[in-house]
Design a protein around this motif. Structure first.
Motif, short mmCIF file in Angstrom:
data_model
loop_
_atom_site.label_atom_id
_atom_site.label_comp_id
_atom_site.label_asym_id
_atom_site.label_seq_id
_atom_site.Cartn_x
_atom_site.Cartn_y
_atom_site.Cartn_z
N ALA A 224 0.77 -1.46 -0.03
CA ALA A 224 -0.15 -0.03 0.09
C ALA A 224 0.85 1.40 -0.20
O ALA A 224 0.63 2.23 -0.58
CB ALA A 224 -0.96 0.10 1.17
N ASP A 225 1.91 1.29 0.82
CA ASP A 225 3.03 2.36 0.87
C ASP A 225 3.55 2.52 -0.50
O ASP A 225 3.80 3.64 -1.01
CB ASP A 225 3.91 2.19 1.96
CG ASP A 225 3.29 2.44 3.26
OD1 ASP A 225 2.08 2.84 3.46
OD2 ASP A 225 3.97 1.78 4.30
N ILE A 226 4.01 1.67 -1.11
CA ILE A 226 4.66 1.39 -2.37
C ILE A 226 3.83 2.02 -3.54
O ILE A 226 4.06 3.30 -4.43
CB ILE A 226 5.02 0.28 -2.82
CG1 ILE A 226 6.35 -0.18 -1.85
CG2 ILE A 226 5.79 0.35 -4.50
CD1 ILE A 226 6.58 -1.85 -2.18
N SER A 227 2.58 1.74 -3.48
CA SER A 227 1.75 2.18 -4.37
C SER A 227 1.14 3.70 -4.45
O SER A 227 1.18 4.24 -5.40
CB SER A 227 0.47 1.13 -4.87
OG SER A 227 -0.22 1.08 -3.51
N ALA A 228 0.96 3.97 -2.85
CA ALA A 228 0.42 5.23 -2.70
C ALA A 228 1.64 6.27 -2.92
O ALA A 228 1.37 7.39 -3.75
CB ALA A 228 0.27 5.41 -1.21
N SER A 229 2.89 5.88 -2.84
CA SER A 229 4.05 6.81 -3.00
C SER A 229 4.20 6.74 -4.70
O SER A 229 4.49 7.98 -5.26
CB SER A 229 5.27 6.20 -2.59
OG SER A 229 6.24 7.04 -3.05
N ALA A 230 3.99 5.74 -5.45
CA ALA A 230 4.04 5.77 -6.95
C ALA A 230 2.82 6.70 -7.63
O ALA A 230 3.30 7.43 -8.45
CB ALA A 230 3.75 4.31 -7.39
N LEU A 231 1.64 6.96 -6.83
CA LEU A 231 0.51 7.44 -7.35
C LEU A 231 0.70 9.08 -7.18
O LEU A 231 0.31 9.73 -8.11
CB LEU A 231 -0.69 6.93 -6.75
CG LEU A 231 -1.10 5.47 -7.11
CD1 LEU A 231 -2.46 5.05 -6.49
CD2 LEU A 231 -1.24 5.36 -8.67
N VAL A 232 1.34 9.30 -6.21
CA VAL A 232 1.63 10.58 -5.83
C VAL A 232 3.29 11.36 -6.54
O VAL A 232 3.49 12.41 -6.91
CB VAL A 232 1.79 11.22 -4.49
CG1 VAL A 232 0.18 10.81 -3.93
CG2 VAL A 232 2.70 10.50 -3.72
N GLY A 233 3.95 10.20 -6.91
CA GLY A 233 5.29 10.60 -7.43
C GLY A 233 6.29 10.81 -6.73
O GLY A 233 7.22 11.77 -7.36
N ASP A 234 6.35 10.62 -5.47
CA ASP A 234 7.40 11.02 -4.69
C ASP A 234 8.52 10.32 -4.53
O ASP A 234 9.52 10.42 -3.58
CB ASP A 234 6.66 11.90 -3.25
CG ASP A 234 6.24 10.57 -2.40
OD1 ASP A 234 6.22 9.49 -2.79
OD2 ASP A 234 5.75 10.79 -1.31
#
Length: 326
Positions: A224-234
């Motif tokens: 969940a953390d990996i995908s959330a970070s990918a979706l915001v691009g940080d």
């Protein structure tokens, strides 16, 4: 008020167990309840809680007329053991002890196959391709806790669903980057299956491998953390990991479309794809689906559809039971 007859419906994965009832009269789904597998030591504990929940409502008969359990594991054994949890179902004693004489246990993606054959247009979002051909086979795959796969064959009297364990076929890397990811994963596993990349743990595996390749720290501990970070691009490594995930998903979907001759369409279910829908649209998912050399033209008209319905397993369990009464 007269208590109404009902079907017991369950969709049991490695992380969550979803229960609901199907109204025998109207065919509608009522009283959905999701419980964490970790919160219950046994399947029977979770099921007994749901049966009590329904009984306490006062609207339904004490016991269902029948039931369908859609489970995330092989179902051809007396003791059904889950691939990604410690739960066990004793097939022989379960229905008897619960006073449910017609209790069926099917694979969770077999249930989603029955659902896919009856989906409405608002149950999915299409990424590429044309119209589905209702007289032809369709394929369902879904990355979540694991990777589920099934084929669906239309007949003159309904559909035949072909369940299997297609998520555990060998991973076939494409290009240098995926070959390097494969090399690193072989240092962790004796064999690398498609599920080792196309699942929640699979996204973690991809992310870990890319941090090793780029000499970067692992900033995220969960899918969940990996995908959330990918979706915001940080985090560029997280973005790359999710992009690899989408590419591999497209490759596997294309392989399955060729295997089943899926001119009826390819449906991507599971918990991950709907949450990354817009990222998936902008990724190489569809291009990798098509990238099959001489068979690109064969695949071009096949629609790839992301399942956005929130209860496909329960809906499929109901459709399975209804098919037995028709």
């Amino acid at each position: 008020m007269v208590a109404k007859p009902w079907h017991l419906l369950a969709d049991i994965g490695g992380t969550n167990a979803r229960f609901a009832l199907g109204d025998v009269g109207s065919g509608e789904i009522h009283i959905p309840l999701t419980v964490s597998v970790l919160d219950h030591p046994t399947f029977m504990s979770a099921l007994q809680m749901y049966l009590s929940f329904v009984e306490d409502s006062g609207d339904w008969e004490k016991r269902p007329v029948d039931g369908c359990l859609a489970v995330a594991c092989p179902t051809d054994r007396e003791h059904v053991t889950f691939t990604n949890s410690d739960w066990v179902i004793d097939r022989e004693n379960l229905g008897f002890s619960l006073e449910i004489p017609r209790l069926k246990i099917i694979n969770d993606f077999e249930a989603i196959g029955y659902a896919a054959a009856s989906f409405a247009v608002n149950d999915w979002e299409q990424i590429g391709g044309g119209e589905s051909r209702p007289d032809k086979a369709l394929t369902v795959l879904g990355p979540g806790t694991g990777l589920g796969v099934c084929g669906v064959l239309p007949t003159t009297t309904g559909v035949n669903v072909l369940p299997g364990e297609g998520g555990h076929v060998d991973f076939a890397p494409v290009g240098k980057e995926e070959t390097e990811i494969m090399r690193l994963l072989l240092s962790r596993y004796s064999r690398v299956s498609a599920e080792r990349l196309l699942s929640g743990t699979g996204l973690q595996n991809i992310y870990w491998a890319l941090t090793q390749l780029h000499g970067e720290p692992q900033r995220h501990a969960t899918p969940a953390d990996i995908s959330a970070s990918a979706l915001v691009g940080d985090d560029p490594v997280a973005v790359e990991a999710l992009a690899v995930f989408c590419r591999v998903l497209g490759s596997v979907a294309g392989n399955l479309a060729l295997t089943f001759g899926s001119l009826g369409g390819v449906y991507v279910a599971g918990g991950i794809a709907p949450r990354i829908l817009e990222f998936l649209r902008g990724s190489d998912f569809r291009e990798r689906f098509l990238a099959k050399g001489r068979f690109r033209e064969y695949l071009e008209d096949i629609p790839t559809r992301i399942v956005v319905r929130n209860d496909p397993g329960l809906f499929g369990a109901l459709k399975f039971l209804q098919s037995r009464h028709s």
